[in-house]
Design a protein around this motif. Sequence first.
Motif, PDB file in Angstrom:
ATOM      1  N   ALA A  18       0.860  -1.342   0.132  1.00 60.23           N
ATOM      2  CA  ALA A  18      -0.253   0.002   0.029  1.00 60.23           C
ATOM      3  C   ALA A  18       0.813   1.517  -0.015  1.00 60.23           C
ATOM      4  O   ALA A  18       2.260   1.161   0.329  1.00 60.23           O
ATOM      5  CB  ALA A  18      -0.787   0.491   1.026  1.00 60.23           C
ATOM      6  N   THR A  19       0.206   2.707  -0.625  1.00 61.81           N
ATOM      7  CA  THR A  19       0.624   3.300  -0.324  1.00 61.81           C
ATOM      8  C   THR A  19       0.187   4.226   0.507  1.00 61.81           C
ATOM      9  O   THR A  19      -0.754   4.474   1.031  1.00 61.81           O
ATOM     10  CB  THR A  19       1.052   4.208  -1.438  1.00 61.81           C
ATOM     11  OG1 THR A  19      -0.081   4.248  -2.296  1.00 61.81           O
ATOM     12  CG2 THR A  19       2.419   2.792  -2.051  1.00 61.81           C
ATOM     13  N   PRO A  20       0.681   5.851   0.910  1.00 58.91           N
ATOM     14  CA  PRO A  20      -0.221   6.874   1.090  1.00 58.91           C
ATOM     15  C   PRO A  20      -1.669   6.754   0.495  1.00 58.91           C
ATOM     16  O   PRO A  20      -2.795   7.453   1.274  1.00 58.91           O
ATOM     17  CB  PRO A  20       0.499   7.700   1.683  1.00 58.91           C
ATOM     18  CG  PRO A  20       1.317   7.115   2.163  1.00 58.91           C
ATOM     19  CD  PRO A  20       1.937   6.334   1.105  1.00 58.91           C
ATOM     20  N   GLU A  21      -1.549   7.154  -0.929  1.00 59.39           N
ATOM     21  CA  GLU A  21      -1.978   7.322  -2.017  1.00 59.39           C
ATOM     22  C   GLU A  21      -3.405   6.682  -1.831  1.00 59.39           C
ATOM     23  O   GLU A  21      -4.446   6.702  -2.075  1.00 59.39           O
ATOM     24  CB  GLU A  21      -1.266   7.187  -2.955  1.00 59.39           C
ATOM     25  CG  GLU A  21      -2.795   7.937  -4.424  1.00 59.39           C
ATOM     26  CD  GLU A  21      -1.967   7.517  -5.867  1.00 59.39           C
ATOM     27  OE1 GLU A  21      -2.763   7.966  -6.606  1.00 59.39           O
ATOM     28  OE2 GLU A  21      -0.945   7.503  -6.117  1.00 59.39           O
ATOM     29  N   THR A  22      -2.801   5.316  -1.795  1.00 63.58           N
ATOM     30  CA  THR A  22      -4.304   3.756  -1.503  1.00 63.58           C
ATOM     31  C   THR A  22      -4.349   4.207  -0.363  1.00 63.58           C
ATOM     32  O   THR A  22      -5.927   3.947   0.028  1.00 63.58           O
ATOM     33  CB  THR A  22      -3.655   2.487  -2.303  1.00 63.58           C
ATOM     34  OG1 THR A  22      -2.124   1.894  -0.837  1.00 63.58           O
ATOM     35  CG2 THR A  22      -3.059   2.451  -3.105  1.00 63.58           C
ATOM     36  N   VAL A  23      -4.357   4.653   0.770  1.00 61.69           N
ATOM     37  CA  VAL A  23      -4.592   3.636   1.923  1.00 61.69           C
ATOM     38  C   VAL A  23      -5.900   5.217   2.442  1.00 61.69           C
ATOM     39  O   VAL A  23      -7.300   5.519   2.906  1.00 61.69           O
ATOM     40  CB  VAL A  23      -3.577   4.476   3.041  1.00 61.69           C
ATOM     41  CG1 VAL A  23      -3.985   5.272   4.436  1.00 61.69           C
ATOM     42  CG2 VAL A  23      -2.291   3.906   3.656  1.00 61.69           C
ATOM     43  N   VAL A 128      -6.435  -2.898 -15.299  1.00 59.29           N
ATOM     44  CA  VAL A 128      -5.994  -1.891 -13.969  1.00 59.29           C
ATOM     45  C   VAL A 128      -5.798  -2.787 -12.524  1.00 59.29           C
ATOM     46  O   VAL A 128      -5.018  -2.715 -11.837  1.00 59.29           O
ATOM     47  CB  VAL A 128      -7.120  -0.590 -13.260  1.00 59.29           C
ATOM     48  CG1 VAL A 128      -8.145  -1.578 -12.840  1.00 59.29           C
ATOM     49  CG2 VAL A 128      -6.272   0.428 -12.370  1.00 59.29           C
ATOM     50  N   MET A 129      -6.010  -4.239 -12.922  1.00 58.44           N
ATOM     51  CA  MET A 129      -5.790  -4.877 -11.158  1.00 58.44           C
ATOM     52  C   MET A 129      -4.091  -5.708 -11.895  1.00 58.44           C
ATOM     53  O   MET A 129      -3.717  -6.765 -11.088  1.00 58.44           O
ATOM     54  CB  MET A 129      -6.671  -6.325 -11.320  1.00 58.44           C
ATOM     55  CG  MET A 129      -7.507  -5.180 -10.829  1.00 58.44           C
ATOM     56  SD  MET A 129      -9.318  -6.681 -10.517  1.00 58.44           S
ATOM     57  CE  MET A 129     -10.484  -4.674 -11.365  1.00 58.44           C
ATOM     58  N   ASP A 130      -3.608  -6.294 -12.906  1.00 55.68           N
ATOM     59  CA  ASP A 130      -2.768  -6.767 -13.753  1.00 55.68           C
ATOM     60  C   ASP A 130      -1.014  -6.405 -13.353  1.00 55.68           C
ATOM     61  O   ASP A 130      -0.535  -5.848 -13.795  1.00 55.68           O
ATOM     62  CB  ASP A 130      -2.457  -6.199 -15.017  1.00 55.68           C
ATOM     63  CG  ASP A 130      -1.825  -7.171 -16.054  1.00 55.68           C
ATOM     64  OD1 ASP A 130      -1.348  -8.965 -15.460  1.00 55.68           O
ATOM     65  OD2 ASP A 130      -2.255  -8.028 -17.252  1.00 55.68           O
ATOM     66  N   VAL A 131      -1.218  -7.096 -12.316  1.00 60.27           N
ATOM     67  CA  VAL A 131       0.330  -7.268 -11.317  1.00 60.27           C
ATOM     68  C   VAL A 131       1.280  -7.729 -12.005  1.00 60.27           C
ATOM     69  O   VAL A 131       2.671  -7.082 -12.916  1.00 60.27           O
ATOM     70  CB  VAL A 131       0.416  -7.767  -9.987  1.00 60.27           C
ATOM     71  CG1 VAL A 131      -1.098  -6.995  -9.298  1.00 60.27           C
ATOM     72  CG2 VAL A 131      -0.332  -9.737  -9.418  1.00 60.27           C
ATOM     73  N   LEU A 132       1.334  -8.857 -13.024  1.00 58.75           N
ATOM     74  CA  LEU A 132       2.129  -9.190 -13.958  1.00 58.75           C
ATOM     75  C   LEU A 132       2.826  -8.224 -14.778  1.00 58.75           C
ATOM     76  O   LEU A 132       3.727  -7.747 -15.463  1.00 58.75           O
ATOM     77  CB  LEU A 132       1.980 -10.431 -14.619  1.00 58.75           C
ATOM     78  CG  LEU A 132       1.527 -11.619 -13.719  1.00 58.75           C
ATOM     79  CD1 LEU A 132       1.154 -12.651 -14.746  1.00 58.75           C
ATOM     80  CD2 LEU A 132       2.454 -12.359 -12.972  1.00 58.75           C
ATOM     81  N   LYS A 332      -1.889  -0.135  -6.566  1.00 57.17           N
ATOM     82  CA  LYS A 332      -2.944   0.649  -7.017  1.00 57.17           C
ATOM     83  C   LYS A 332      -3.597  -0.630  -8.027  1.00 57.17           C
ATOM     84  O   LYS A 332      -4.450  -1.147  -7.869  1.00 57.17           O
ATOM     85  CB  LYS A 332      -2.553   1.385  -8.319  1.00 57.17           C
ATOM     86  CG  LYS A 332      -2.550   3.119  -7.925  1.00 57.17           C
ATOM     87  CD  LYS A 332      -1.616   3.825  -8.953  1.00 57.17           C
ATOM     88  CE  LYS A 332      -1.097   5.292  -8.400  1.00 57.17           C
ATOM     89  NZ  LYS A 332      -0.497   6.019  -9.412  1.00 57.17           N
ATOM     90  N   ASN A 333      -2.989  -1.531  -8.220  1.00 60.04           N
ATOM     91  CA  ASN A 333      -3.731  -2.723  -8.450  1.00 60.04           C
ATOM     92  C   ASN A 333      -4.347  -3.491  -7.917  1.00 60.04           C
ATOM     93  O   ASN A 333      -5.668  -3.921  -8.090  1.00 60.04           O
ATOM     94  CB  ASN A 333      -2.613  -3.872  -8.966  1.00 60.04           C
ATOM     95  CG  ASN A 333      -1.973  -3.431 -10.422  1.00 60.04           C
ATOM     96  OD1 ASN A 333      -0.675  -3.859 -10.967  1.00 60.04           O
ATOM     97  ND2 ASN A 333      -1.802  -3.170 -11.176  1.00 60.04           N
TER      98      ASN A 333
END
Length: 378
Positions: A18-23, A128-132, A332-333
């Motif tokens: 996680a990042t502050p943005e996603t928090v 937008v969820m594609d971590v690979l 973000k993913n």
Amino acid sequence: MLIAVLSETDAVEPRVAATPETVKKYKSLGADIVVQAGAGVRAGVPDAEFEAAGASIAKDAKSAGKDADVVLKVRRPTEAELKVIKPGALVIAIMDPYGQDAALKALAEAKVAAFSMELMPRITRAQVMDVLSSQANLAGYRAVIDATAEYGRAMPMMMTAAGTVPAARVFIMGAGVAGLQAIATARRLGAVVTATDVRPAAKEQVESLGAKFIAVEDEEFKQAETAGGYAKEMSAEYRAKQAALVASHIAKQDIVITTALIPGRPAPKLVTRDMVESMKPGSVVVDLAVERGGNCELSKPGEVAEHNGVKIVGHLNVPGRLAATASSLYAKNLYAFVETLVDKETKALAVKWDDELVKATCLTRDGAIVHSAFQPTT
């Protein structure tokens, strides 16, 4: 709804989930966020930044995970971490499930609902969820930077009063997400770039980035792609023809970057000892598949090896070498996926177990391994 972000215990894993943005985004979904102390330090995110975004800081994994409804990690939790996560919690990470029977059994026995982000289907709503893709993109970029650092010469052609410096010749093996980014990066640095792939669709993509495509373009080549867009395993006859073409090409290259992976299988061997020995001293091979056995016969995981004056770069966790950027994209993913698991009106978890994204990624639930591809064989 409590979401916990745990630290990574693996020494080669500096990323954070996680990042502050996603928090802040999770807070707007109605969630409370707890972050294990120090989770983001190696990715350039101190605890104070998480706190400023609205998260609370827990001193250890037990304090962070014991009451969490959702646990976010980069890598699959260890058995010790599973002991501090309550049954029924959703655990979302890059699970690396292939060939990991004992780890999957442990996830099931912990009675968590484990989701493997790298199994996300390649469909429009899941892009937008594609971590690979997000992580491979960075790996391809970093591979060129690492190659440039090891290569003792300039990359672009330079016309100087003292003479002309020739452009470096860079060969990219595998034109998936990592390979295409490597092509683009090497081109931006001024190299003469060639690339190969067994998928016919890759030819147009390679050429659109200004690189030359190298492949044996026979009938088998024209059929060499799965419905999901991955490379098929090729016949021994085709591999022999392709290897002969590649061998003659590699001998003229300054830098070779290999990116070839087939999901669930060891990395195909593309660069043999003889090919390395045909390269000029001072040349560089970067093997992005080293964690799956390597595309190069002489790669050593976690090392920059040298053979006959050729450097073979085998860094582990290449996206983690850009920890801040990789964490930002991965977080973000994760958020994009978690958002689909939450009811916006009640602001509570509401997993739709028949949703195609959930079915594709859910490994374990209610004490059992539920994913059809990973059923125990005994």
